[in-house]
Enzyme design. Sequence first.
Site, PDB file in Angstrom:
ATOM      1  N   ASP A   1       0.814  -1.225   0.000  1.00 32.95           N
ATOM      2  CA  ASP A   1       0.000   0.000   0.000  1.00 32.95           C
ATOM      3  C   ASP A   1       0.842   1.269   0.000  1.00 32.95           C
ATOM      4  OD1 ASP A   1      -2.295  -1.650   0.293  1.00 32.95           O
ATOM      5  OD2 ASP A   1      -1.845  -1.804   2.430  1.00 32.95           O
TER       6      ASP A   1
ATOM      7  N   LYS B   1       2.071   2.235  -5.133  1.00 33.51           N
ATOM      8  CA  LYS B   1       2.697   1.760  -6.382  1.00 33.51           C
ATOM      9  C   LYS B   1       1.814   2.061  -7.582  1.00 33.51           C
ATOM     10  CE  LYS B   1       3.120  -2.412  -4.610  1.00 33.51           C
ATOM     11  NZ  LYS B   1       2.945  -2.197  -3.172  1.00 33.51           N
TER      12      LYS B   1
ATOM     13  N   LYS C   1      -0.064   4.612  -8.388  1.00 35.81           N
ATOM     14  CA  LYS C   1       0.132   5.933  -9.002  1.00 35.81           C
ATOM     15  C   LYS C   1       1.433   5.948  -9.821  1.00 35.81           C
ATOM     16  CE  LYS C   1       1.297  10.719  -8.120  1.00 35.81           C
ATOM     17  NZ  LYS C   1       1.100  11.978  -7.435  1.00 35.81           N
TER      18      LYS C   1
ATOM     19  N   GLY D   1      -4.433  -4.404  -4.546  1.00 30.46           N
ATOM     20  CA  GLY D   1      -5.481  -3.605  -5.168  1.00 30.46           C
ATOM     21  C   GLY D   1      -5.212  -2.131  -5.081  1.00 30.46           C
ATOM     22  N   HIS D   2      -5.560  -1.433  -6.133  1.00 30.68           N
ATOM     23  CA  HIS D   2      -5.553   0.019  -6.054  1.00 30.68           C
ATOM     24  C   HIS D   2      -6.582   0.578  -7.026  1.00 30.68           C
ATOM     25  CE1 HIS D   2      -2.003  -1.203  -8.504  1.00 30.68           C
ATOM     26  NE2 HIS D   2      -2.725  -0.601  -9.402  1.00 30.68           N
TER      27      HIS D   2
ATOM     28  N   ARG E   1       3.099 -29.139  -5.429  1.00 28.37           N
ATOM     29  CA  ARG E   1       2.902 -29.796  -6.730  1.00 28.37           C
ATOM     30  C   ARG E   1       1.507 -30.378  -6.903  1.00 28.37           C
ATOM     31  NH1 ARG E   1       8.238 -32.751  -5.389  1.00 28.37           N
ATOM     32  NH2 ARG E   1       7.201 -32.399  -3.406  1.00 28.37           N
TER      33      ARG E   1
ATOM     34  N   GLN F   1       2.142  -5.979  -3.114  1.00 28.82           N
ATOM     35  CA  GLN F   1       2.462  -6.006  -1.677  1.00 28.82           C
ATOM     36  C   GLN F   1       3.804  -5.288  -1.428  1.00 28.82           C
ATOM     37  OE1 GLN F   1       1.429  -9.438  -2.959  1.00 28.82           O
ATOM     38  NE2 GLN F   1      -0.589  -8.610  -2.650  1.00 28.82           N
TER      39      GLN F   1
ATOM     40  N   THR G   1       2.834 -12.455   3.231  1.00 29.38           N
ATOM     41  CA  THR G   1       2.027 -13.099   2.201  1.00 29.38           C
ATOM     42  C   THR G   1       2.810 -14.309   1.692  1.00 29.38           C
ATOM     43  OG1 THR G   1       0.668 -12.718   0.238  1.00 29.38           O
ATOM     44  CG2 THR G   1       2.842 -11.631   0.274  1.00 29.38           C
TER      45      THR G   1
ATOM     46  N   THR H   1      -8.683  -3.510  -0.943  1.00 27.87           N
ATOM     47  CA  THR H   1      -9.271  -4.814  -1.229  1.00 27.87           C
ATOM     48  C   THR H   1     -10.288  -5.207  -0.163  1.00 27.87           C
ATOM     49  OG1 THR H   1      -7.296  -5.472  -2.419  1.00 27.87           O
ATOM     50  CG2 THR H   1      -8.680  -7.254  -1.624  1.00 27.87           C
TER      51      THR H   1
ATOM     52  N   LEU I   1       3.770  12.464   0.738  1.00 22.74           N
ATOM     53  CA  LEU I   1       4.449  13.431   1.603  1.00 22.74           C
ATOM     54  C   LEU I   1       3.432  14.386   2.222  1.00 22.74           C
ATOM     55  CD1 LEU I   1       7.275  14.573   2.495  1.00 22.74           C
ATOM     56  CD2 LEU I   1       6.986  16.242   0.668  1.00 22.74           C
ATOM     57  N   ASP I   2       2.412  14.762   1.446  1.00 20.57           N
ATOM     58  CA  ASP I   2       1.409  15.742   1.893  1.00 20.57           C
ATOM     59  C   ASP I   2       0.615  15.274   3.107  1.00 20.57           C
ATOM     60  OD1 ASP I   2       0.574  13.936  -0.336  1.00 20.57           O
ATOM     61  OD2 ASP I   2      -1.412  14.624   0.296  1.00 20.57           O
TER      62      ASP I   2
END
Length: 436
Positions: A35, A38, A40, A62-63, A161, A240, A255, A316, A348-349
Amino acid sequence: MLCIITEKNRYGYCVIMIKENRQKADLIVGIQWGDEGKGKIVDLLAQNYDIVVRYQGGHNAGHTIVIDNKKYALHLIPSGILNPKAINIIGNGVVISPDALIEEMEQFENLENRLFISDSAHMILEHHILLDQAKEKLRGKNAIGTTGRGIGPAYSDKVGRNGFRIGKLRNLDQLENEIIDYLQQNRPILESLNIDIETSSIRKKLEFYKEKLEKYIINTTHYLWKAIEEGKKILLEGAQGTMLDIDHGTYPYVTSSSTISAGACIGTGLNPKDIGTITGIVKAYATRVGNGPFPTEEFGEDGEKLREQGFEFGTTTGRPRRCGWFDAVAVKYASRLNGCDNLALMKLDVLDGFEKIKVCTGYRLNGKEIDYLPNELEKVEPIYREFPGWDKSKGVRNFEELPENAKNYIRELEKLVETKISLISTSPDREDTIRI
Ligand code: IMP
């Protein structure tokens, strides 16, 4: 292409080296607990690439990307899909829920020749999802806090397998038999967890998957090798984050895939020499979803403020994210592990309006100061350095126009993590990005 380089060695002799000067695939990787933003960056960079590839994870990632006021929710399809000229690949290292992928594909009009799926990627089937949820319940207070999407069981079957590659949709008779055999063999385990899979409906589902997905399924490794030879620009998109990596993260609270840059080779079939620039994506603070150690977590007002200002809720699952300060020890570790050439500092904001901003520069473990990441991360106490805050960085597009304290914060972070920060994001907007 081969190029010849002549140079003098220390004895004064002239040596000739033949070096390969060929196209490489650039890589984007999450540096913290996922999160990091990535989406953007991949969306921004994808404009300059011919091919964007996902190499691990599944629809646990998810984004949301907003373009021309239209929202797109991406979980499995690479963000390059929003660049009409880019080809998008779901690599062999991804685990694919056909249901989730088909639903996601419906957001787009024509994906033919724009999306390819590796025939070696494994499928997440109904029993994987039910197993994931049932096992989490059994773990009780030691639950990992998974997304409940069947990720762990699908990867376990792959490594054990017993998995089902999506390429098998080409031969439904064989695939159906294999799934039924698997369910038969695992019946005692499934029954003990109250999991009952209706075998009579399997064929119909597989036919639906085949109809919707078969035309996209190819040998993506071969495709990528050819693309590299042809000089195509390739971007590899990790999901991730490093601290959730199965080997190098905060095990067992991780994960089930290799989230680090090395995972890109395994999850695509490219080799380490094919990898070019590696950009680590890192938030200006830290968040984590799910359980597990998080040394810089803030439980009080500051944590709440970070969550609200950063809108830190899972894309998600909608779960509130745990929030805390930038952990320079963990980021330095992750940067080294991934071989980051540079970092993109996101959100940063979100730090605007904090009077004091803390950064973790070391840990105290059993009374001793350490500057590395120990296995017993849950036992460390963070050592903080405080920085004066600032008021307004939101929407700033030029480094020089940032508040002095924000500039100082960024310069000090670079020193602490020993990696150059070459991109800064000051709002979710594509344009609000500073390149330095
Ligand atoms: P799983 O990947 O669903 O098995 O979940 C394992 C751990 O990884 C849990 O703590 C999840 O919250 C976390 N996780 C999985 N995917 C993401 C992601 O995309 N962002 C952040 N955390 C994630």
